[in-house]
Write a protein that holds these residues in place. Structure first.
Motif, PDB file in Angstrom:
ATOM      1  N   UNK A 190     -17.028  -2.220   6.322  1.00 50.94           N
ATOM      2  CA  UNK A 190     -16.539  -2.539   4.978  1.00 50.94           C
ATOM      3  C   UNK A 190     -15.898  -1.304   4.351  1.00 50.94           C
ATOM      4  N   UNK A 191     -16.554  -0.147   4.516  1.00 46.11           N
ATOM      5  CA  UNK A 191     -15.988   1.100   3.980  1.00 46.11           C
ATOM      6  C   UNK A 191     -14.672   1.447   4.671  1.00 46.11           C
ATOM      7  N   UNK A 192     -14.621   1.278   5.994  1.00 48.66           N
ATOM      8  CA  UNK A 192     -13.375   1.539   6.720  1.00 48.66           C
ATOM      9  C   UNK A 192     -12.257   0.624   6.230  1.00 48.66           C
ATOM     10  N   UNK A 193     -12.568  -0.658   6.059  1.00 54.31           N
ATOM     11  CA  UNK A 193     -11.566  -1.620   5.601  1.00 54.31           C
ATOM     12  C   UNK A 193     -11.084  -1.290   4.190  1.00 54.31           C
ATOM     13  N   UNK A 205     -18.814  -6.996  -3.370  1.00 51.19           N
ATOM     14  CA  UNK A 205     -19.616  -5.859  -2.914  1.00 51.19           C
ATOM     15  C   UNK A 205     -19.981  -4.933  -4.078  1.00 51.19           C
ATOM     16  N   UNK A 206     -19.021  -4.674  -4.942  1.00 52.03           N
ATOM     17  CA  UNK A 206     -19.313  -3.806  -6.097  1.00 52.03           C
ATOM     18  C   UNK A 206     -20.320  -4.447  -7.041  1.00 52.03           C
ATOM     19  N   UNK A 207     -20.351  -5.775  -7.109  1.00 50.34           N
ATOM     20  CA  UNK A 207     -21.302  -6.460  -7.999  1.00 50.34           C
ATOM     21  C   UNK A 207     -22.753  -6.256  -7.566  1.00 50.34           C
ATOM     22  N   UNK A 208     -22.960  -5.886  -6.293  1.00 48.47           N
ATOM     23  CA  UNK A 208     -24.326  -5.619  -5.819  1.00 48.47           C
ATOM     24  C   UNK A 208     -24.577  -4.113  -5.670  1.00 48.47           C
ATOM     25  N   UNK A 209     -23.660  -3.299  -6.202  1.00 46.94           N
ATOM     26  CA  UNK A 209     -23.863  -1.848  -6.215  1.00 46.94           C
ATOM     27  C   UNK A 209     -23.358  -1.120  -4.989  1.00 46.94           C
ATOM     28  N   UNK A 210     -22.465  -1.722  -4.227  1.00 47.17           N
ATOM     29  CA  UNK A 210     -21.912  -1.092  -3.030  1.00 47.17           C
ATOM     30  C   UNK A 210     -21.080   0.129  -3.422  1.00 47.17           C
ATOM     31  N   UNK A 211     -21.274   1.223  -2.698  1.00 43.97           N
ATOM     32  CA  UNK A 211     -20.519   2.460  -2.953  1.00 43.97           C
ATOM     33  C   UNK A 211     -19.597   2.724  -1.780  1.00 43.97           C
ATOM     34  N   UNK A 212     -18.336   3.023  -2.082  1.00 41.96           N
ATOM     35  CA  UNK A 212     -17.319   3.123  -1.038  1.00 41.96           C
ATOM     36  C   UNK A 212     -17.271   4.472  -0.333  1.00 41.96           C
ATOM     37  N   UNK A 213     -17.469   5.556  -1.031  1.00 41.89           N
ATOM     38  CA  UNK A 213     -17.332   6.887  -0.420  1.00 41.89           C
ATOM     39  C   UNK A 213     -18.652   7.636  -0.445  1.00 41.89           C
ATOM     40  N   UNK A 214     -19.687   6.956  -0.181  1.00 42.66           N
ATOM     41  CA  UNK A 214     -21.040   7.483  -0.247  1.00 42.66           C
ATOM     42  C   UNK A 214     -21.275   8.703   0.627  1.00 42.66           C
ATOM     43  N   UNK A 215     -20.900   8.649   1.883  1.00 40.43           N
ATOM     44  CA  UNK A 215     -21.291   9.680   2.838  1.00 40.43           C
ATOM     45  C   UNK A 215     -20.754  11.059   2.484  1.00 40.43           C
ATOM     46  N   UNK A 216     -19.515  11.176   2.129  1.00 42.76           N
ATOM     47  CA  UNK A 216     -18.924  12.471   1.813  1.00 42.76           C
ATOM     48  C   UNK A 216     -19.535  13.034   0.532  1.00 42.76           C
TER      49      UNK A 216
END
Length: 142
Positions: free
Chosen positions: A24-27, A57-68
């Motif tokens: 999902x993050x890659x996409x 995804x954002x509605x459930x708190x998904x974070x896109x650039x978490x790892x860095x």
């Protein structure tokens, strides 16, 4: 149970979920950067990410650039702790108490030097940002 959507890519409890979250993050990156992304070792030029999926995804708190950001912020917190204890941000290069922090501090200085270089190629390679410089300077990093 965990209170967040930060599933490790190689999560042993559910490896499929970890891979899916990573995809999902890659996409998302592919969509927002409009570039090729590597997905499970293959180059792809199109994305299945949609604005609707992003919203869900954002509605459930998904974070896109978490790892860095997470590693950088963890090390920054460790540097703040170091400063509180020792009075400066001059972590020794071979500090056995926290070698990861010592390496990170060295990388920050190296990235800053690349950014400030007269060589445009070196500046382009730098991962340092004005925001990070500001944060580091605000705690007395030199």
């Amino acid at each position: 149970v965990y209170g967040n959507c930060n599933v490790p890519q190689n999560w042993k409890e559910n490896s499929s979920l970890g891979r899916w979250v990573s995809q999902q993050r890659d996409q998302y990156m592919l969509l927002t950067n409009n570039k090729s992304a590597t997905i499970q070792g293959r180059r792809r030029r199109s994305t299945s990410m949609t604005p609707e999926r992003i919203s869900a995804l954002e509605s459930i708190g998904f974070e896109w650039v978490l790892m860095i950001l997470t590693e950088w912020e963890v090390r920054l917190d460790e540097l703040k702790t170091y400063k509180a204890k020792y009075g400066d941000c001059n972590v020794p290069h071979q500090w056995s108490e926290n070698p990861q922090l010592a390496k990170w501090v060295g990388r920050q200085r190296h990235q800053y030097m690349l950014l400030m270089s007269d060589d445009p190629e070196k500046r382009r390679k730098s991962q340092m940002t004005p925001e990070r410089i500001s944060v580091l300077e605000s705690i007395g990093f030199e």
